[in-house]
Design an enzyme around this catalytic site. Structure first.
Site, PDB file in Angstrom:
ATOM      1  N   ARG A 128       0.854  -1.189   0.000  1.00  0.00           N
ATOM      2  CA  ARG A 128       0.000   0.000   0.000  1.00  0.00           C
ATOM      3  C   ARG A 128       0.891   1.240   0.000  1.00  0.00           C
ATOM      4  NH1 ARG A 128      -1.936   1.206   4.272  1.00  0.00           N
ATOM      5  NH2 ARG A 128      -1.365  -0.465   5.674  1.00  0.00           N
ATOM      6  N   GLY A 181      -2.513  -5.377  -4.070  1.00  0.00           N
ATOM      7  CA  GLY A 181      -3.224  -5.422  -2.784  1.00  0.00           C
ATOM      8  C   GLY A 181      -4.205  -4.296  -2.532  1.00  0.00           C
ATOM      9  N   GLY A 182      -4.028  -3.658  -1.397  1.00  0.00           N
ATOM     10  CA  GLY A 182      -4.954  -2.619  -0.954  1.00  0.00           C
ATOM     11  C   GLY A 182      -5.048  -1.433  -1.900  1.00  0.00           C
ATOM     12  N   HIS A 231     -11.207  -1.624  11.459  1.00  0.00           N
ATOM     13  CA  HIS A 231     -10.066  -2.466  11.094  1.00  0.00           C
ATOM     14  C   HIS A 231      -9.891  -3.517  12.195  1.00  0.00           C
ATOM     15  CE1 HIS A 231      -5.480  -2.540  10.046  1.00  0.00           C
ATOM     16  NE2 HIS A 231      -6.139  -3.443   9.368  1.00  0.00           N
ATOM     17  N   ALA A 248       1.270  -5.731  11.626  1.00  0.00           N
ATOM     18  CA  ALA A 248       2.404  -6.465  12.210  1.00  0.00           C
ATOM     19  C   ALA A 248       2.259  -6.729  13.708  1.00  0.00           C
ATOM     20  CB  ALA A 248       3.732  -5.751  11.927  1.00  0.00           C
ATOM     21  N   GLY A 304      -0.073  -9.244  14.637  1.00  0.00           N
ATOM     22  CA  GLY A 304      -0.591 -10.609  14.724  1.00  0.00           C
ATOM     23  C   GLY A 304      -2.112 -10.728  14.689  1.00  0.00           C
ATOM     24  N   LYS A 305      -2.780  -9.884  13.899  1.00  0.00           N
ATOM     25  CA  LYS A 305      -4.246  -9.975  13.840  1.00  0.00           C
ATOM     26  C   LYS A 305      -4.710 -11.303  13.227  1.00  0.00           C
ATOM     27  CE  LYS A 305      -6.991  -6.627  12.148  1.00  0.00           C
ATOM     28  NZ  LYS A 305      -6.505  -5.872  11.017  1.00  0.00           N
ATOM     29  N   ASN A 348      -3.097 -14.079  13.121  1.00  0.00           N
ATOM     30  CA  ASN A 348      -2.802 -15.169  14.056  1.00  0.00           C
ATOM     31  C   ASN A 348      -3.849 -15.251  15.154  1.00  0.00           C
ATOM     32  OD1 ASN A 348      -0.510 -15.683  12.626  1.00  0.00           O
ATOM     33  ND2 ASN A 348       0.880 -14.649  14.033  1.00  0.00           N
ATOM     34  N   ASP A 354      -9.594  -9.116   9.352  1.00  0.00           N
ATOM     35  CA  ASP A 354      -9.116  -7.764   9.029  1.00  0.00           C
ATOM     36  C   ASP A 354     -10.153  -6.651   9.219  1.00  0.00           C
ATOM     37  OD1 ASP A 354      -6.940  -6.161   8.192  1.00  0.00           O
ATOM     38  OD2 ASP A 354      -7.750  -6.018   6.175  1.00  0.00           O
ATOM     39  N   ASN A 400       6.395  -8.232   2.488  1.00  0.00           N
ATOM     40  CA  ASN A 400       4.945  -8.023   2.365  1.00  0.00           C
ATOM     41  C   ASN A 400       4.332  -8.991   1.335  1.00  0.00           C
ATOM     42  OD1 ASN A 400       2.492  -6.670   3.026  1.00  0.00           O
ATOM     43  ND2 ASN A 400       2.657  -5.430   1.170  1.00  0.00           N
ATOM     44  N   ARG A 409       2.146 -11.943  -0.119  1.00  0.00           N
ATOM     45  CA  ARG A 409       0.779 -12.217   0.338  1.00  0.00           C
ATOM     46  C   ARG A 409       0.241 -13.538  -0.179  1.00  0.00           C
ATOM     47  NH1 ARG A 409      -1.877  -8.143   3.638  1.00  0.00           N
ATOM     48  NH2 ARG A 409      -0.302  -6.519   3.778  1.00  0.00           N
ATOM     49  N   ASN A 435      -2.349 -16.891  24.229  1.00  0.00           N
ATOM     50  CA  ASN A 435      -3.188 -15.701  24.386  1.00  0.00           C
ATOM     51  C   ASN A 435      -4.613 -16.068  24.795  1.00  0.00           C
ATOM     52  OD1 ASN A 435      -1.070 -14.026  23.806  1.00  0.00           O
ATOM     53  ND2 ASN A 435      -1.548 -13.865  21.621  1.00  0.00           N
TER      54      ASN A 435
HETATM   55  C1  OXD Z   1      -2.957  -3.856   6.450  1.00  0.00           C
HETATM   56  C2  OXD Z   1      -3.432  -5.015   5.680  1.00  0.00           C
HETATM   57  O1  OXD Z   1      -1.997  -3.199   6.028  1.00  0.00           O
HETATM   58  O2  OXD Z   1      -4.382  -5.684   6.133  1.00  0.00           O
HETATM   59  O3  OXD Z   1      -3.552  -3.584   7.489  1.00  0.00           O
HETATM   60  O4  OXD Z   1      -2.888  -5.286   4.590  1.00  0.00           O
HETATM   61 MN    MN Z   2      -5.358  -4.733   7.768  1.00  0.00          MN
END
Ligand code: OXD
Ligand code: MN
Length: 614
Positions: free
Chosen positions: A78, A218-219, A246, A269, A271-272, A274, A293, A381, A383, A513
């Site tokens: 992005r 991507g985005g 988000h 970065a 860990g969403k 995960n 996301d 990055n 994907r 977690n």
């Molecule tokens: C971000 C993505 O950058 O989900 O948040 O790619």
């Molecule tokens: Mn995102």
């Protein structure tokens, strides 16, 4: 103009027909392809890209029906500095967005798009963000000259004929995309056409349109994701009283079979993906995934906040993903997936840093060269694009048009110090303040100084389509729309605390977690205790299940420590950050900042009081 099927047969929607005809006149493509969304369409487009040398079909034995792409090395992520919010008034974009005068920007874009699809096919993609027909879903039409974008949209959205059938006279969000590389007669196409010098990712919030030029990645190019589902949707949500966030969405079930849904916002970065697919280490606990996301949340007739994931797939960062760190993501990408900027193994499979302990021999790196140990095999990055329904723990309500009811909202960031493992907000206003205070130390995955603190309110810094101060206000006002019993509880977590010498992480993270999620789960029903502190409510040490972790008492104390001197500095840091919003900063945030300051100073003064005990 040559169409794959007659336009009138495809749609009766007058606005849509006009939109398509206008854009044909502007972009002057060679022909027009109206997408059906079928598997045959996907296969045909992929086959053609393989024939053209733009894609490589992976080894069908190892990774069935999957494809490898490598982008132009200049077009890998992005581009926030080229992303614009062109609201009519500059103040409505706010200090955290790039603003440009909408009339001037339109002229610039019309010039760029004029003839931009010469020699190419113009694809028209009808897509629904969210299950088709849900009262929480919204429809977009993306016009693009990239077949790679069409195939990714097949996985990431519900798209094609079924959306057109549903559209009838309804409104849609206009999404214009061009890679920005018109082809002259007999000119040979490049493998990844783009125009890095002239990238523009532009949002017009008042007319609810998106124009993206010059990037295929991507985005920047899959316009349903960040551009629509976050930037434009956040402005729609503000206007119509809902939330476009988000956030991941997960379901959590305790050993007694009770289930709750949580959403969580973390900056990139942290860990969403995960966490969304967590494999719990505590026996009897279960996590199911709704999304990794984006969450769209609306108040339903029962007065509760219900969430859908507007996306249909995962567009995840590949490096670091392994069967150990994220088993469910690895299972999701075993077939029917697209890989971009990963490395290619000699048996035509994919690899990236962190996937396995040992590197396979004789790989081709993401730049298409023979891999050498001195360089990264995959771009940081890189994907994978994979269908959500391939995730082994996808929730049974993933497609439910009603969505799922939300019991807790989690914020977090990457901090090696100061912020404890977990704390709970006192109430909604305080919780909103926690969201506004999200900050994270930068990692090598993003441009900038490693370790430097970046404020990222609600993890929405690059994604809020309007003035962030008005966004805070929208959140602050949400408790007036719901009764207190229905309001989700709000928490803040930090998985990334380090020891004194700043060497290793002191919390094991990942599967463990669940231990923190368990405390939150039980806090939702007030079934477990807490300790009130100056910054919020933290678990009593005995309330956190750490059985089998071998954590010393010291470590446990450090995980839940509130260092008042450091928090005094944190208050100053926050005050300094919030000053960028000038007089737009809502009273509610100022009030919370003052209260935090008072609580910290009061606690500090207690600590300093002489003891009169004999
Ligand atoms: C971000 C993505 O950058 O989900 O948040 O790619
Ligand atoms: Mn995102």
């Amino acid at each position: 103009m040559d169409f794959n099927i007659p336009l009138d047969e495809w749609t009766a929607n007058k606005n849509l027909k006009k939109f398509i005809k206008d854009k044909i006149d502007l972009c002057k493509p060679k022909n027009v392809y109206l997408c059906s969304g079928t598997k045959e369409e996907y296969d045909e487009l992929m086959n053609q890209m393989v024939i053209d040398g733009k894609a490589i079909k992976l080894n069908d034995q190892k990774r069935p029906n999957s494809y490898f792409f490598k982008s132009d090395p200049e077009d890998v992520a992005r581009v926030e500095e080229r992303t614009f919010i062109c609201s009519e008034k500059e103040i409505d974009a706010g200090p955290t967005n790039n603003w440009h005068n909408p009339n001037e920007m339109k002229i610039k874009l019309l010039n760029l798009f004029d003839g931009s699809m010469q020699g190419r096919t113009m694809y028209v993609i009808p897509f629904s963000m969210g299950p088709i027909g849900s009262d929480k879903s919204h429809i977009g039409i993306e016009i693009t000259d990239s077949a790679y974008v069409v195939c990714n949209m097949h996985i990431m959205t519900r798209m094609g004929k079924k959306v057109i059938d549903h559209l009838k006279d309804e409104d849609f969000i206009e999404c214009m995309h061009s890679v920005g590389k018109p082809l002259q007669e007999n000119e040979k196409d490049t493998l990844w056409p783009c125009d890095p010098e002239n990238r523009y990712i532009v949002h017009f919030p008042e007319e609810k349109s998106i124009w993206s030029y010059g990037s295929g990645y991507g985005g920047n190019a899959l316009l349903g994701k960040k551009c629509f589902a976050l930037r434009i949707a956040s402005t729609m949500a503000k206007k119509d009283g809902w939330l476009a966030e988000h956030m991941l969405i997960l379901g959590i079930t305790n050993p007694e079979g009770e289930k709750k849904y949580f959403v969580a916002a973390f900056p990139s970065a942290c860990g969403k993906t995960n966490m969304a697919m967590l494999n719990p280490s505590l026996p009897g606990w279960k996590i199911e995934c709704i999304g990794d996301d984006i969450a769209w949340m609306k108040i339903s007739e029962d007065g509760r906040l219900w969430a859908i994931n507007p996306e249909a797939g995962f567009f995840g960062v590949a490096p670091g993903t392994s069967y150990d760190t994220n088993y469910n993501a690895m299972k999701s990408l075993e077939k029917n997936s697209i890989f971009t900027n990963v490395a290619l193994t000699q048996d035509n499979d994919v690899w990236w840093e962190g996937m396995t302990k040992n590197e396979p021999e004789n790989m081709i790196n993401w730049l298409g060269k023979k891999h050498s140990k001195e360089e990264k095999a995959a771009h940081p990055n890189a994907r994978f694009t994979s269908p959500a329904h391939q995730c082994p723990i996808i929730d049974k309500d993933f497609e439910n048009p009603k969505g799922v009811p939300i019991s807790a909202i989690i914020f977090g960031g990457r901090r090696d110090d100061v912020v404890p493992l977990v704390y709970e907000a006192f109430d909604w206003q305080h919780g909103t303040f926690l969201g506004a205070s999200v900050s994270s130390q930068m990692t090598a995955a993003a441009k900038g100084n490693i370790g430097k603190l970046r404020h990222d309110p609600f993890a929405m810094l690059p994604f809020c389509g309007y003035n962030m101060a008005d966004y805070f206000d929208h959140w602050l006002g949400f408790d007036k729309k719901m009764t207190s019993k229905n309001l989700p509880k709000i928490f803040y977590v930090n998985w990334f605390l380090k020891d004194e010498n700043q060497k290793g992480f002191i919390w094991p993270g990942f599967s463990d977690n669940i231990r923190v999620l368990k405390w939150m789960f039980e806090r939702v029903d007030n079934k477990v205790g807490f300790k009130k502190t100056a910054i919020g409510n933290i678990p009593n040490i005995e309330d956190l299940n750490v059985d089998g972790l071998n954590l010393s008492k010291n470590t446990l104390e450090k995980l839940l420590e509130i260092d008042l001197d450091k928090w005094e500095k944190e208050v100053l840091e926050l005050k300094n950050y919030f000053s960028i919003f000038k007089d737009k900063l809502p009273e509610g945030i100022i009030d919370q900042l003052n209260k935090l300051n008072e609580r910290v100073l009061k606690e500090k003064s207690k600590r300093c009081e002489p003891s009169y005990k004999e």
